[in-house]
Write a protein that holds these residues in place. Structure first.
Motif, PDB file in Angstrom:
ATOM      1  N   ALA A 271      51.282  29.723 -12.307  1.00 57.80           N
ATOM      2  CA  ALA A 271      51.319  29.083 -13.629  1.00 57.80           C
ATOM      3  C   ALA A 271      50.379  27.886 -13.662  1.00 57.80           C
ATOM      4  CB  ALA A 271      52.736  28.664 -13.994  1.00 57.80           C
ATOM      5  N   ASP A 272      50.374  27.087 -12.587  1.00 55.84           N
ATOM      6  CA  ASP A 272      49.473  25.932 -12.517  1.00 55.84           C
ATOM      7  C   ASP A 272      48.023  26.364 -12.751  1.00 55.84           C
ATOM      8  OD1 ASP A 272      51.637  24.350 -11.834  1.00 55.84           O
ATOM      9  OD2 ASP A 272      51.032  24.058  -9.750  1.00 55.84           O
ATOM     10  N   HIS A 273      47.582  27.389 -12.023  1.00 59.21           N
ATOM     11  CA  HIS A 273      46.196  27.843 -12.128  1.00 59.21           C
ATOM     12  C   HIS A 273      45.929  28.534 -13.463  1.00 59.21           C
ATOM     13  CE1 HIS A 273      46.351  27.061  -7.813  1.00 59.21           C
ATOM     14  NE2 HIS A 273      45.063  26.838  -7.942  1.00 59.21           N
ATOM     15  N   LEU A 274      46.858  29.351 -13.924  1.00 64.46           N
ATOM     16  CA  LEU A 274      46.681  30.023 -15.214  1.00 64.46           C
ATOM     17  C   LEU A 274      46.421  29.021 -16.325  1.00 64.46           C
ATOM     18  CD1 LEU A 274      49.456  32.768 -15.553  1.00 64.46           C
ATOM     19  CD2 LEU A 274      46.997  33.094 -15.808  1.00 64.46           C
ATOM     20  N   LEU A 275      47.265  28.011 -16.401  1.00 60.48           N
ATOM     21  CA  LEU A 275      47.164  27.055 -17.499  1.00 60.48           C
ATOM     22  C   LEU A 275      45.943  26.152 -17.351  1.00 60.48           C
ATOM     23  CD1 LEU A 275      50.962  26.296 -17.881  1.00 60.48           C
ATOM     24  CD2 LEU A 275      49.532  27.726 -19.359  1.00 60.48           C
ATOM     25  N   ARG A 276      45.649  25.737 -16.121  1.00 57.55           N
ATOM     26  CA  ARG A 276      44.462  24.912 -15.897  1.00 57.55           C
ATOM     27  C   ARG A 276      43.183  25.652 -16.260  1.00 57.55           C
ATOM     28  NH1 ARG A 276      44.553  22.439 -10.161  1.00 57.55           N
ATOM     29  NH2 ARG A 276      46.583  23.369 -10.250  1.00 57.55           N
ATOM     30  N   PHE A 277      43.050  26.884 -15.759  1.00 57.05           N
ATOM     31  CA  PHE A 277      41.868  27.691 -16.065  1.00 57.05           C
ATOM     32  C   PHE A 277      41.875  28.099 -17.536  1.00 57.05           C
ATOM     33  CE2 PHE A 277      41.922  29.605 -11.463  1.00 57.05           C
ATOM     34  CZ  PHE A 277      41.527  28.391 -10.944  1.00 57.05           C
ATOM     35  N   GLY A 278      43.063  28.353 -18.089  1.00 62.83           N
ATOM     36  CA  GLY A 278      43.190  28.782 -19.476  1.00 62.83           C
ATOM     37  C   GLY A 278      42.625  27.782 -20.460  1.00 62.83           C
ATOM     38  N   VAL A 279      42.806  26.489 -20.177  1.00 64.43           N
ATOM     39  CA  VAL A 279      42.244  25.444 -21.050  1.00 64.43           C
ATOM     40  C   VAL A 279      40.736  25.603 -21.122  1.00 64.43           C
ATOM     41  CG1 VAL A 279      41.808  22.954 -21.229  1.00 64.43           C
ATOM     42  CG2 VAL A 279      44.102  23.774 -20.721  1.00 64.43           C
ATOM     43  N   GLU A 280      40.096  25.822 -19.985  1.00 59.30           N
ATOM     44  CA  GLU A 280      38.642  25.973 -19.931  1.00 59.30           C
ATOM     45  C   GLU A 280      38.165  27.218 -20.668  1.00 59.30           C
ATOM     46  OE1 GLU A 280      36.510  23.702 -18.726  1.00 59.30           O
ATOM     47  OE2 GLU A 280      38.269  22.457 -18.336  1.00 59.30           O
ATOM     48  N   LEU A 281      39.063  28.194 -20.828  1.00 62.24           N
ATOM     49  CA  LEU A 281      38.692  29.450 -21.474  1.00 62.24           C
ATOM     50  C   LEU A 281      39.088  29.495 -22.946  1.00 62.24           C
ATOM     51  CD1 LEU A 281      39.691  31.775 -18.522  1.00 62.24           C
ATOM     52  CD2 LEU A 281      37.372  31.205 -19.291  1.00 62.24           C
ATOM     53  N   GLY A 282      39.524  28.357 -23.481  1.00 61.67           N
ATOM     54  CA  GLY A 282      39.811  28.288 -24.909  1.00 61.67           C
ATOM     55  C   GLY A 282      41.229  28.610 -25.305  1.00 61.67           C
ATOM     56  N   PHE A 283      42.150  28.678 -24.343  1.00 61.13           N
ATOM     57  CA  PHE A 283      43.554  28.915 -24.660  1.00 61.13           C
ATOM     58  C   PHE A 283      44.274  27.591 -24.875  1.00 61.13           C
ATOM     59  CE2 PHE A 283      42.469  32.792 -22.350  1.00 61.13           C
ATOM     60  CZ  PHE A 283      43.145  33.769 -23.062  1.00 61.13           C
ATOM     61  N   ARG A 284      45.261  27.598 -25.751  1.00 60.87           N
ATOM     62  CA  ARG A 284      46.167  26.456 -25.906  1.00 60.87           C
ATOM     63  C   ARG A 284      47.271  26.670 -24.872  1.00 60.87           C
ATOM     64  NH1 ARG A 284      50.854  25.326 -29.378  1.00 60.87           N
ATOM     65  NH2 ARG A 284      50.725  27.507 -29.982  1.00 60.87           N
ATOM     66  N   PRO A 285      47.389  25.810 -23.846  1.00 58.96           N
ATOM     67  CA  PRO A 285      48.311  26.054 -22.733  1.00 58.96           C
ATOM     68  C   PRO A 285      49.724  25.535 -22.983  1.00 58.96           C
ATOM     69  CG  PRO A 285      47.012  24.123 -22.263  1.00 58.96           C
ATOM     70  CD  PRO A 285      46.536  24.642 -23.594  1.00 58.96           C
ATOM     71  N   ILE A 286      50.712  26.385 -22.675  1.00 55.37           N
ATOM     72  CA  ILE A 286      52.121  26.003 -22.767  1.00 55.37           C
ATOM     73  C   ILE A 286      52.828  26.505 -21.514  1.00 55.37           C
ATOM     74  CG2 ILE A 286      54.297  26.347 -23.994  1.00 55.37           C
ATOM     75  CD1 ILE A 286      52.715  26.656 -26.569  1.00 55.37           C
ATOM     76  N   LEU A 287      53.637  25.648 -20.924  1.00 52.18           N
ATOM     77  CA  LEU A 287      54.512  26.046 -19.823  1.00 52.18           C
ATOM     78  C   LEU A 287      55.917  26.178 -20.388  1.00 52.18           C
ATOM     79  CD1 LEU A 287      55.191  26.557 -16.814  1.00 52.18           C
ATOM     80  CD2 LEU A 287      55.528  24.080 -16.601  1.00 52.18           C
ATOM     81  N   LEU A 288      56.512  27.355 -20.260  1.00 50.55           N
ATOM     82  CA  LEU A 288      57.899  27.590 -20.652  1.00 50.55           C
ATOM     83  C   LEU A 288      58.734  27.565 -19.381  1.00 50.55           C
ATOM     84  CD1 LEU A 288      60.268  28.412 -22.448  1.00 50.55           C
ATOM     85  CD2 LEU A 288      59.399  30.746 -22.431  1.00 50.55           C
ATOM     86  N   GLU A 289      59.421  26.454 -19.165  1.00 43.08           N
ATOM     87  CA  GLU A 289      60.245  26.269 -17.968  1.00 43.08           C
ATOM     88  C   GLU A 289      61.640  25.848 -18.427  1.00 43.08           C
ATOM     89  OE1 GLU A 289      62.165  26.412 -15.117  1.00 43.08           O
ATOM     90  OE2 GLU A 289      60.130  26.693 -14.358  1.00 43.08           O
ATOM     91  N   PRO A 290      62.614  26.779 -18.355  1.00 44.78           N
ATOM     92  CA  PRO A 290      63.950  26.449 -18.840  1.00 44.78           C
ATOM     93  C   PRO A 290      64.719  25.448 -17.979  1.00 44.78           C
ATOM     94  CG  PRO A 290      63.916  28.657 -17.911  1.00 44.78           C
ATOM     95  CD  PRO A 290      62.499  28.159 -17.907  1.00 44.78           C
ATOM     96  N   ASP A 291      64.329  25.289 -16.730  1.00 45.39           N
ATOM     97  CA  ASP A 291      65.040  24.389 -15.813  1.00 45.39           C
ATOM     98  C   ASP A 291      64.434  22.987 -15.877  1.00 45.39           C
ATOM     99  OD1 ASP A 291      66.231  23.026 -13.728  1.00 45.39           O
ATOM    100  OD2 ASP A 291      65.933  24.634 -12.263  1.00 45.39           O
ATOM    101  N   PRO A 292      65.156  22.013 -16.466  1.00 45.09           N
ATOM    102  CA  PRO A 292      64.604  20.661 -16.586  1.00 45.09           C
ATOM    103  C   PRO A 292      64.422  19.955 -15.241  1.00 45.09           C
ATOM    104  CG  PRO A 292      66.871  20.726 -17.366  1.00 45.09           C
ATOM    105  CD  PRO A 292      66.485  22.134 -17.054  1.00 45.09           C
ATOM    106  N   ASP A 293      65.013  20.494 -14.175  1.00 44.78           N
ATOM    107  CA  ASP A 293      64.870  19.883 -12.856  1.00 44.78           C
ATOM    108  C   ASP A 293      63.603  20.314 -12.128  1.00 44.78           C
ATOM    109  OD1 ASP A 293      67.268  18.494 -13.147  1.00 44.78           O
ATOM    110  OD2 ASP A 293      68.443  20.151 -12.316  1.00 44.78           O
ATOM    111  N   ARG A 294      62.916  21.305 -12.670  1.00 44.55           N
ATOM    112  CA  ARG A 294      61.666  21.753 -12.049  1.00 44.55           C
ATOM    113  C   ARG A 294      60.517  20.943 -12.611  1.00 44.55           C
ATOM    114  NH1 ARG A 294      61.760  27.006  -9.219  1.00 44.55           N
ATOM    115  NH2 ARG A 294      63.900  27.715  -9.346  1.00 44.55           N
ATOM    116  N   GLY A 295      59.627  20.531 -11.752  1.00 47.17           N
ATOM    117  CA  GLY A 295      58.487  19.718 -12.155  1.00 47.17           C
ATOM    118  C   GLY A 295      57.357  20.563 -12.719  1.00 47.17           C
ATOM    119  N   LEU A 296      56.256  19.903 -12.977  1.00 46.51           N
ATOM    120  CA  LEU A 296      55.068  20.563 -13.515  1.00 46.51           C
ATOM    121  C   LEU A 296      54.141  21.084 -12.423  1.00 46.51           C
ATOM    122  CD1 LEU A 296      53.990  18.166 -16.396  1.00 46.51           C
ATOM    123  CD2 LEU A 296      54.974  20.432 -16.594  1.00 46.51           C
ATOM    124  N   GLY A 297      54.497  20.878 -11.173  1.00 43.26           N
ATOM    125  CA  GLY A 297      53.576  21.274 -10.109  1.00 43.26           C
ATOM    126  C   GLY A 297      52.340  20.407 -10.188  1.00 43.26           C
ATOM    127  N   GLY A 298      51.166  21.013 -10.168  1.00 41.83           N
ATOM    128  CA  GLY A 298      49.914  20.269 -10.222  1.00 41.83           C
ATOM    129  C   GLY A 298      49.415  20.015 -11.634  1.00 41.83           C
TER     130      GLY A 298
END
Length: 188
Positions: free
Chosen positions: A48-75
């Protein structure tokens, strides 16, 4: 350097002769609000970290759907990626949804809700050698087989990817091919 008037639009954009939007490609501004498609990575993970990071460069609007509030954003940076806890209005008809962890207990309810949204493309990582756990989870929730079949698996181009960045590149390449109405791979 001048360019030919019959130059391929993608080539012209790649060489800087025209802006990407003039070549029928999304403008690469790095600003999510300018993107024509939404990329939703479900579950915080290295992929997910790489998908969203690379996705921004490719013109995507990035969203992380993480239902667990205790999980961080990673990188990921909270400034560059929207984080949501449940399926909602952000899953519109421009949304490409990629489930990045097929071992999470929430997979059934999340996918059921995503299937009920207007998301245009839904996929889940996993090996084609055996049935994905999402099939059983969705069946147990009463989701009809025709709806379950809308979930793409495997996802991305078959390039032998093994690491999170390689999986992200293969997945994004498949989404770009789909966005451009192309089959992907080397078949032209």
């Amino acid at each position: 350097m001048s360019h030919s008037h019959d130059e391929d639009p993608a080539c012209a954009a790649a060489h800087g002769h025209v802006r990407p939007e003039e070549a029928g490609q999304p403008e690469e501004t790095g600003r999510p609000e300018k993107a024509g498609r939404t990329l939703v990575a479900v579950f915080a993970s290295p992929v997910a970290d790489h998908l969203l990071r690379f996705g921004v460069e490719l013109g995507f609007r990035p969203i992380l759907l993480e239902p667990d509030p205790d999980r961080g954003l990673g990188g990921l940076s909270a400034a560059s990626v929207a984080v949501v806890r449940e399926v909602g209005d952000h899953l519109d008809g421009t949304a490409d949804v990629v489930v990045t962890d097929h071992h999470r207990a929430e997979i059934g309810p999340i996918l059921r809700d995503v299937l009920g949204s207007p998301a245009r493309w839904i996929g889940i990582m996993g090996s084609p050698r055996h049935e994905g756990p999402h099939v059983r989870a969705l069946t147990e929730l009463g989701v009809p087989p025709g709806e379950i079949a809308r979930v793409h698996r495997p996802i991305g181009l078959n390039i032998g990817s093994r690491t999170p960045p390689e999986i992200a590149v293969a997945t994004l390449a498949g989404l770009i091919a789909d966005r451009n109405g192309r089959p992907g791979g080397f078949a032209h």
